[in-house]
Design a protein around this motif. Structure first.
Motif, PDB file in Angstrom:
ATOM      1  N   GLU A 240       0.766  -1.253  -0.060  1.00  0.00           N
ATOM      2  CA  GLU A 240      -0.057   0.033  -0.144  1.00  0.00           C
ATOM      3  C   GLU A 240       0.834   1.302  -0.023  1.00  0.00           C
TER       4      GLU A 240
ATOM      5  N   LYS B 238       0.658   0.374  -4.689  1.00  0.00           N
ATOM      6  CA  LYS B 238      -0.046  -0.678  -5.168  1.00  0.00           C
ATOM      7  C   LYS B 238      -1.533  -0.881  -4.728  1.00  0.00           C
ATOM      8  N   ASP B 239      -2.715  -1.290  -5.248  1.00  0.00           N
ATOM      9  CA  ASP B 239      -3.787  -1.601  -4.959  1.00  0.00           C
ATOM     10  C   ASP B 239      -3.791  -3.125  -4.129  1.00  0.00           C
ATOM     11  N   VAL B 240      -4.587  -2.626  -2.899  1.00  0.00           N
ATOM     12  CA  VAL B 240      -4.658  -4.013  -1.940  1.00  0.00           C
ATOM     13  C   VAL B 240      -5.878  -4.240  -1.784  1.00  0.00           C
ATOM     14  N   GLU B 241      -6.156  -5.310  -1.774  1.00  0.00           N
ATOM     15  CA  GLU B 241      -7.485  -6.001  -1.355  1.00  0.00           C
ATOM     16  C   GLU B 241      -7.669  -6.120   0.253  1.00  0.00           C
TER      17      GLU B 241
END
Length: 292
Positions: free
Chosen positions: A48, A52-55
């Motif tokens: 993060e 970056k995209d973090v679910e």
């Protein structure tokens, strides 16, 4: 006299031992899964921070879902552990230390953790009797077992274990028994700051970090539970046991001296000795020194 105190001592100890074995089975899950959870959270935080995209992971069971799901299974073949295969110690013996699905070895550490938890739970009840304070002491002992194994595996003393047990120690002494609350507060502060100062001095002299912050918190935890008076004894016992075991591992097993040795297990050992015999040891030392 409470209803529990009417129960014969033998039955109390038997129940404590069996209950401790069950708790030991749970501790095996905690020891395995808590570090994984912390590593996953750290990696997600790093991703993060890197943009970056973090679910986000779903949170259930008050954040304890990682202990509940998925169910226990063999790490080699994925065989789901059935109820009869999960009976503390006995299942390991019946299975002869092998997975019933693929025959791979099941580490002896699992029954050892269960057995140690059962024996120490029995010892706490035998030494301190049945009370709410004894229950709190059992939580302390269970936490120490978990932290010891995690520190051996990961060189990590999780805040999720050290900090709640530190606060619990202060709460356990609110009524001034068995330790005056002022002694407990001073013990918590002195425990943390003493090792923190040693850490800073060692780093200034060598440029290296000799221990982790988790060790400070663990030592503070003992101060909160037992007061500042037992801290010198605990650190002495931890240092002596660490020196003896560390030298033994180097001599007998050829352990590389450059590999860091976690200090948490030795602090835990010193704390357990002080918990059961600390006052007697202090009195004996004072008598030998002619001060009592």
């Amino acid at each position: 006299m409470t209803a529990l105190e009417v129960i014969p001592l033998g039955w109390q100890l038997a129940f404590a031992g069996i209950f401790g074995l069950v708790i030991g089975s749970f501790l095996n899950v905690l020891i395995l899964r808590l570090p994984r959870k912390l590593h996953a959270e750290f990696e997600a935080a790093c991703a993060e921070a890197a943009g970056k995209d973090v679910e986000p992971a779903p949170v259930r069971w008050f954040g304890l879902d990682y202990l509940v799901t998925p169910g226990s299974n063999c790490p080699n073949c994925g065989h789901a552990i059935r109820a009869w295969e999960n009976v503390p110690v006995i299942s390991w013996l019946l299975l002869r230390g092998r997975c019933s699905g693929c025959g791979s070895a099941i580490g002896i550490r699992y029954p050892l953790v269960e057995l140690l938890t059962g024996l120490l739970t029995l010892a706490v009840v035998w030494r301190f009797g049945i009370s709410w304070h004894t229950l709190a002491l059992c939580l302390l002992v269970w936490g120490l077992i978990s932290m010891t194994v995690i520190d051996i595996d990961e060189q990590l003393l999780p805040d999720l274990l050290t900090l709640p047990l530190l606060w619990l120690g202060l709460l356990a002494n609110l009524d001034g028994q068995p330790v005056a609350l002022s002694d407990a507060v001073i013990g918590a502060v002195a425990g943390y700051l003493s090792l923190w100062l040693v850490f800073q001095l060692f780093r200034a002299l060598t440029g290296k970090e000799g221990m982790g912050y988790g060790d400070f918190k663990l030592f503070a935890l003992f101060g909160a539970w037992m007061g500042w008076q037992l801290l010198p004894q605990i650190i002495l016992l931890a240092s002596l046991s660490g020196a003896v075991i560390g030298i033994g591992m180097i001599v007998l097993r050829g352990r590389d001296r450059q590999i860091p040795i976690p200090f948490g297990p030795y602090l835990a050992l010193g704390g357990l000795i002080a918990l059961f015999w600390g006052e007697r040891i202090n009195q004996a030392c004072l008598q030998i020194a002619g001060l009592s």
